[in-house]
Scaffold this motif. Structure first.
Motif, short mmCIF file in Angstrom:
data_model
loop_
_atom_site.label_atom_id
_atom_site.label_comp_id
_atom_site.label_asym_id
_atom_site.label_seq_id
_atom_site.Cartn_x
_atom_site.Cartn_y
_atom_site.Cartn_z
N ILE A 130 0.84 -1.20 0.00
CA ILE A 130 0.00 0.00 0.00
C ILE A 130 0.88 1.24 0.00
N ALA A 131 1.92 1.24 0.83
CA ALA A 131 2.83 2.39 0.89
C ALA A 131 3.51 2.61 -0.46
N ALA A 147 -6.27 4.47 -6.01
CA ALA A 147 -7.39 3.52 -6.02
C ALA A 147 -6.90 2.12 -5.66
N GLN A 148 -5.72 1.72 -6.15
CA GLN A 148 -5.18 0.41 -5.78
C GLN A 148 -4.90 0.34 -4.29
N ALA A 149 -4.29 1.39 -3.74
CA ALA A 149 -4.00 1.43 -2.30
C ALA A 149 -5.29 1.34 -1.50
N GLN A 150 -6.29 2.08 -1.91
CA GLN A 150 -7.58 2.06 -1.20
C GLN A 150 -8.24 0.68 -1.27
N LEU A 153 -6.41 -1.72 1.10
CA LEU A 153 -6.74 -1.47 2.51
C LEU A 153 -8.16 -1.91 2.82
N ARG A 154 -9.07 -1.67 1.90
CA ARG A 154 -10.46 -2.11 2.10
C ARG A 154 -10.53 -3.63 2.22
N LEU A 155 -9.72 -4.35 1.44
CA LEU A 155 -9.72 -5.81 1.48
C LEU A 155 -8.94 -6.37 2.67
N HIS A 156 -8.13 -5.51 3.30
CA HIS A 156 -7.31 -5.95 4.45
C HIS A 156 -7.50 -4.99 5.62
N LEU A 182 -7.52 5.84 3.38
CA LEU A 182 -8.88 5.45 3.69
C LEU A 182 -9.82 5.94 2.60
N ASP A 183 -10.64 5.04 2.12
CA ASP A 183 -11.56 5.30 1.02
C ASP A 183 -12.85 5.84 1.60
#
Length: 186
Positions: A130-131, A147-150, A153-156, A182-183
């Motif tokens: 994510i970082a 969007a990939q990072a979000q 994080l949403r999935l984990h 955070l999304d």
């Protein structure tokens, strides 16, 4: 049954066998980073065409690629620094010795031991991944990485937020933190 597309599953299985061969030869396992790590952690929601790896033993790793049927594409329009398995159509490339220029410690490398019946393989932690996506986003050259990072994080949601904060701050030069990943759907 895995949620991944068949060619990705097959590529992970070959990667796991290559990892086992490297360990048998006395080397550390190569570490999966980049797009393939995103596809793994997103459970196939985000797909990729390549496997980026980190290994301090690039020559030995590339010899293992060859032993496992990989070829280096050549000819007009086929210049690449990586290797392709003819049956999979996915490329493998060594992108460095250690993930994120060595800013990731061994304790933050995950060992996946339960992927089908494959040998264990190493992968960058979801927080470091994510970082990395946030660092690319912050550079201004890859705006889609937010969007990939979000998504990751949403999935984990069990990600270590303190560590994520530290890593995002480091990868973005202090411009962003975990809160920025955070999304928020207002």
């Amino acid at each position: 049954m895995t949620p991944y597309r068949p060619e990705f599953t097959a590529a992970l299985e070959i990667f796991a066998r290559i990892c086992a061969a490297m360990v048998e030869r006395g080397f550390t396992r190569p570490i999966l980073v980049g797009g393939a790590a995103v596809e793994f952690y997103s459970m196939g929601f985000i797909t990729t065409g390549d496997f980026d790896l980190c290994s301090p033993a690039q020559d030995t790793l590339e010899a293992e690629f060859q032993r496992h049927g990989f070829v280096r594409p050549s000819g007009p329009g086929r210049a690449t620094r990586g290797w392709v398995h003819p049956d999979l159509g996915l490329g493998f490339e060594v992108v460095g010795d250690m993930p994120l220029d060595g800013s990731v410690t061994r304790e933050h490398i995950a060992l996946v031991e339960d992927f089908d019946d494959s040998p264990p393989f190493a992968i960058i932690s979801v927080e470091d991944l994510i970082a990395d996506r946030m660092g690319q986003y912050a550079s201004g050259t890859a705006r889609e990485m937010l969007a990939q990072a979000q998504t990751l994080l949403r999935l984990h949601p069990d990600a270590n937020m303190d560590y994520l904060e530290q890593r995002v701050r480091h990868e973005t030069g202090g411009d962003f933190g975990a809160e920025d990943v955070l999304d928020r759907q207002d």
